[in-house]
Design an enzyme around this catalytic site. Structure first.
Site, PDB file in Angstrom:
ATOM      1  N   CYS A   1      33.072  51.776  29.692  1.00 14.27           N
ATOM      2  CA  CYS A   1      32.611  53.166  29.744  1.00 14.27           C
ATOM      3  C   CYS A   1      32.669  53.702  31.174  1.00 14.27           C
ATOM      4  CB  CYS A   1      31.222  53.285  29.155  1.00 14.27           C
ATOM      5  SG  CYS A   1      30.073  51.997  29.640  1.00 14.27           S
TER       6      CYS A   1
HETATM    7  N1  LIG Z   1      27.277  50.103  24.332  1.00 15.70           N
HETATM    8  C1  LIG Z   1      28.227  50.728  25.005  1.00 15.70           C
HETATM    9  O1  LIG Z   1      28.030  51.880  25.457  1.00 15.70           O
HETATM   10  C2  LIG Z   1      29.533  50.083  25.242  1.00 15.70           C
HETATM   11  C3  LIG Z   1      29.800  48.782  24.851  1.00 15.70           C
HETATM   12  N2  LIG Z   1      31.034  48.240  25.075  1.00 15.70           N
HETATM   13  C4  LIG Z   1      31.330  46.864  24.657  1.00 15.70           C
HETATM   14  O2  LIG Z   1      31.437  46.815  23.229  1.00 15.70           O
HETATM   15  C5  LIG Z   1      31.007  45.548  22.759  1.00 15.70           C
HETATM   16  C6  LIG Z   1      29.869  45.760  21.764  1.00 15.70           C
HETATM   17  O3  LIG Z   1      28.824  46.418  22.428  1.00 15.70           O
HETATM   18  P1  LIG Z   1      27.528  46.956  21.681  1.00 15.70           P
HETATM   19  O4  LIG Z   1      27.887  47.446  20.356  1.00 15.70           O
HETATM   20  O5  LIG Z   1      26.858  47.856  22.626  1.00 15.70           O
HETATM   21  O6  LIG Z   1      26.693  45.582  21.534  1.00 15.70           O
HETATM   22  P2  LIG Z   1      25.516  45.228  20.530  1.00 15.70           P
HETATM   23  O7  LIG Z   1      24.743  44.158  21.184  1.00 15.70           O
HETATM   24  O8  LIG Z   1      24.813  46.463  20.109  1.00 15.70           O
HETATM   25  O9  LIG Z   1      26.286  44.621  19.260  1.00 15.70           O
HETATM   26  C7  LIG Z   1      26.953  43.380  19.299  1.00 15.70           C
HETATM   27  C8  LIG Z   1      27.521  43.061  17.935  1.00 15.70           C
HETATM   28  O10 LIG Z   1      28.157  41.782  17.983  1.00 15.70           O
HETATM   29  C9  LIG Z   1      27.538  40.887  17.046  1.00 15.70           C
HETATM   30  N3  LIG Z   1      27.500  39.573  17.668  1.00 15.70           N
HETATM   31  C10 LIG Z   1      26.745  39.188  18.724  1.00 15.70           C
HETATM   32  N4  LIG Z   1      27.006  37.906  19.040  1.00 15.70           N
HETATM   33  C11 LIG Z   1      27.927  37.472  18.150  1.00 15.70           C
HETATM   34  C12 LIG Z   1      28.570  36.229  17.924  1.00 15.70           C
HETATM   35  N5  LIG Z   1      28.337  35.164  18.702  1.00 15.70           N
HETATM   36  N6  LIG Z   1      29.467  36.137  16.919  1.00 15.70           N
HETATM   37  C13 LIG Z   1      29.717  37.185  16.116  1.00 15.70           C
HETATM   38  N7  LIG Z   1      29.129  38.389  16.269  1.00 15.70           N
HETATM   39  C14 LIG Z   1      28.244  38.530  17.276  1.00 15.70           C
HETATM   40  C15 LIG Z   1      26.167  41.471  16.790  1.00 15.70           C
HETATM   41  O11 LIG Z   1      25.700  41.039  15.534  1.00 15.70           O
HETATM   42  P3  LIG Z   1      24.112  40.991  15.123  1.00 15.70           P
HETATM   43  O12 LIG Z   1      23.482  42.217  15.717  1.00 15.70           O
HETATM   44  O13 LIG Z   1      24.150  41.027  13.622  1.00 15.70           O
HETATM   45  O14 LIG Z   1      23.567  39.745  15.663  1.00 15.70           O
HETATM   46  C16 LIG Z   1      26.471  42.963  16.830  1.00 15.70           C
HETATM   47  O15 LIG Z   1      27.052  43.366  15.627  1.00 15.70           O
HETATM   48  C17 LIG Z   1      30.551  44.760  23.984  1.00 15.70           C
HETATM   49  O16 LIG Z   1      31.586  43.929  24.414  1.00 15.70           O
HETATM   50  C18 LIG Z   1      30.241  45.853  24.983  1.00 15.70           C
HETATM   51  O17 LIG Z   1      30.296  45.404  26.272  1.00 15.70           O
HETATM   52  C19 LIG Z   1      32.031  48.970  25.619  1.00 15.70           C
HETATM   53  C20 LIG Z   1      31.834  50.250  26.033  1.00 15.70           C
HETATM   54  C21 LIG Z   1      30.557  50.889  25.915  1.00 15.70           C
HETATM   55  C1  LIG Z   2      23.707  50.417  30.651  1.00 17.83           C
HETATM   56  C2  LIG Z   2      24.559  49.164  30.596  1.00 17.83           C
HETATM   57  O1  LIG Z   2      24.051  48.060  30.647  1.00 17.83           O
HETATM   58  N1  LIG Z   2      25.858  49.343  30.499  1.00 17.83           N
HETATM   59  C3  LIG Z   2      26.809  48.249  30.405  1.00 17.83           C
HETATM   60  C4  LIG Z   2      28.199  48.808  30.345  1.00 17.83           C
HETATM   61  C5  LIG Z   2      28.698  49.052  28.966  1.00 17.83           C
HETATM   62  C6  LIG Z   2      30.208  48.893  28.901  1.00 17.83           C
HETATM   63  O2  LIG Z   2      31.110  49.662  28.937  1.00 17.83           O
HETATM   64  O3  LIG Z   2      30.471  47.697  28.925  1.00 17.83           O
HETATM   65  P1  LIG Z   2      31.561  46.636  28.668  1.00 17.83           P
HETATM   66  O4  LIG Z   2      32.351  46.410  29.871  1.00 17.83           O
HETATM   67  O5  LIG Z   2      30.757  45.442  28.348  1.00 17.83           O
HETATM   68  O6  LIG Z   2      32.358  47.046  27.543  1.00 17.83           O
HETATM   69  C7  LIG Z   2      26.752  47.380  31.663  1.00 17.83           C
HETATM   70  O7  LIG Z   2      26.511  47.876  32.737  1.00 17.83           O
HETATM   71  O8  LIG Z   2      27.128  46.205  31.534  1.00 17.83           O
END
Ligand SMILES: NC(=O)C1=CN([C@@H]2O[C@H](COP(=O)(O)OP(=O)(O)OC[C@H]3O[C@@H](n4cnc5c(N)ncnc54)[C@H](OP(=O)(O)O)[C@@H]3O)[C@@H](O)[C@H]2O)C=CC1
Ligand SMILES: CC(=O)N[C@@H](CCC(=O)OP(=O)(O)O)C(=O)O
Length: 436
Positions: free
Chosen positions: A240
């Protein structure tokens, strides 16, 4: 351009009315709502028309698929019953959402509820596996029906054409490497974003475990890597912060309008950026009514930002980058302090960005003087950019806002898969901001 339609010879997708509908009783030719593209054209609509055509052409080669269980909306998702065996095959891309019980997975599902051509046929969770999706996210109980959450190992991949991989970084690389080759993948984690395995090992604390695959992945910052995305099987969706920083700075560096040194990025993120897992610093009591910097001088998005800026500048770029957690649910702002090249004015920066993004549906350079606000992109795939003069001579302040969960994650992921499937990249993504 005239509103010609192309007849593609594949079965109809349901009308995009926000509700998936029962398959039609008899197949008919699918009339793609795309204008026939002229030989040369630069407007957004021209490009969309050209982009859509290959998907239509593929349609006749693609094995027609059956819809997953039911599209007549049940009163609760738990009441979904299997489609009757007489239901007709319909041309849809069958999509798996891995990590659907997390925030980015949820956001993919929310956005796909308005997508006319992507049908969710598999969804996974880890702790939440075995539950109905509506148990985990009751606010989506009125969205089109989706399958129950399973473990990844229980996904029937023969019923999946493409996957959004919304798993924590570090857990993703082996999962993606293990998927059948017919599955297109958009990985939202950081696992495949850095080209250099040594850099990955340095910043992510361990050797990369799918180096061979890493070499064939396209970096999915859509507006800047569209052609690579188009032909890729696996796309690494950007982080992000890197999305919000690179969209304004890459064109300026590439044009030599700003210097590749002294770039300072002061960035803020809403708490959803950290995902849905329970952490002390994400407790309401700890996150509300205050803010804090984190990852100071060592945040893992720095090498990703520098990779993109270095490519653009043609020489090594090293940035100062400090992210902050601020008490809002979603949204992200990056304030970038840059040094102007000799003879370049702030107006030149604005003009260059306006030209670069003139035909882009999601990136908007605001009229001079208007301050970007996270409120104005909330829930959308838009990026708003502005450039201001700094009081220090020779410097400018570039402000960029996105919704971390949409353009910073799930929206851009859908934008990428749209392109990978030859559809207009805006498909399902033109929601306006929820404001105030
Ligand atoms: N949040 C954001 O704004 C952003 C996030 N990202 C990236 O996107 C990805 C997902 O982020 P986000 O949705 O926020 O994370 P969350 O923690 O909200 O969700 C993670 C998901 O992965 C599942 N999970 C966790 N561990 C495992 C495992 N060992 N095996 C299988 N499934 C697993 C969880 O399942 P359960 O909950 O059922 O345990 C859940 O569905 C990350 O890599 C993050 O860095 C990228 C850009 C922005
Ligand atoms: C507020 C907060 O904790 N933000 C996350 C960034 C989310 C994101 O884009 O992370 P990935 O690189 O994991 O996809 C962080 O700083 O790690």
């Amino acid at each position: 351009m005239s509103a010609q339609t192309l007849t593609c010879g594949v079965r109809p997708a349901p009308p995009c009315n926000g509700r998936r509908q029962a398959p039609r009783a008899s197949p008919r030719a699918f009339r793609c709502h795309a204008a026939a593209a002229p030989a040369v054209g630069t407007s957004l609509r021209d490009r969309q028309a050209r982009a859509f055509a290959p998907w239509c052409a593929q349609g006749s080669r693609r094995t027609p698929i059956r819809r997953p269980p039911t599209y007549s909306r049940p009163s609760t998702l738990a009441q979904v019953s299997p489609a009757p065996s007489s239901s007709k095959a319909t041309e849809q891309v069958r999509v798996a959402v891995l990590g659907a019980s997390g925030y980015t997975g949820e956001e993919v599902v929310r956005l796909l509820s308005q997508h006319p051509h992507f049908t969710i046929t598999a969804m996974t969770g880890n702790r939440e596996a075995g539950k109905e999706f509506s148990e985990v996210f009751p606010h989506l109980r009125t969205a089109p029906a989706v399958p129950r959450l399973t473990k990844i190992e229980d996904v029937a991949w023969e019923g999946v054409d493409a996957a959004f991989c919304c798993l924590p970084h570090g857990t993703t690389q082996e999962v993606v490497a293990g998927l059948p080759r017919h599955v297109k993948v958009v990985d939202l984690s950081a696992d495949f974003r850095l080209r250099d395995p040594a850099l990955y090992a340095e910043w992510y604390g361990g050797e990369h475990r799918a180096v061979a695959l890493q070499g064939e992945v396209a970096y999915g910052l859509t507006e800047l890597h569209r052609e690579a995305v188009r032909s890729a099987r696996v796309v690494a969706n950007p982080g992000c912060y890197p999305t919000s920083v690179q969209l304004p700075l890459v064109p300026l560096l590439a044009a030599g309008l700003i210097l590749p040194r002294d770039i300072i990025i002061d960035a803020k993120s809403g708490v959803s950026g950290a995902g849905r897992s329970a952490k002390v610093n994400l407790l309401y009591t700890e996150a509300t009514e205050g803010m804090n910097a984190y990852g100071v001088g060592k945040h893992r998005h720095m090498p990703e930002i520098e990779q993109g800026l270095t490519d653009a500048a043609g020489e090594q770029v090293t940035v100062s980058f400090t992210p902050h957690l601020i008490p809002m649910t979603r949204g992200m702002e990056s304030d970038c302090y840059v040094r102007l090249a000799d003879g370049v004015s702030v107006e030149d920066l604005r003009a260059a960005l306006e030209t670069k993004y003139a035909n882009e549906p999601f990136v908007h350079v605001l009229p001079a003087g208007i301050v970007p606000q996270t409120h104005h992109v909330r829930g959308t795939n838009y990026n708003h950019i502005q450039v201001f003069k700094d009081r220090q001579s020779g410097r400018a302040i570039v402000i960029s806002v996105i919704d971390n969960l949409v353009k910073g994650a799930s929206g851009q992921a859908i934008q990428n898969l749209n392109i990978m499937c030859g559809m207009p990249e805006t498909t399902g993504l033109l929601q306006q901001a929820l404001f105030p």
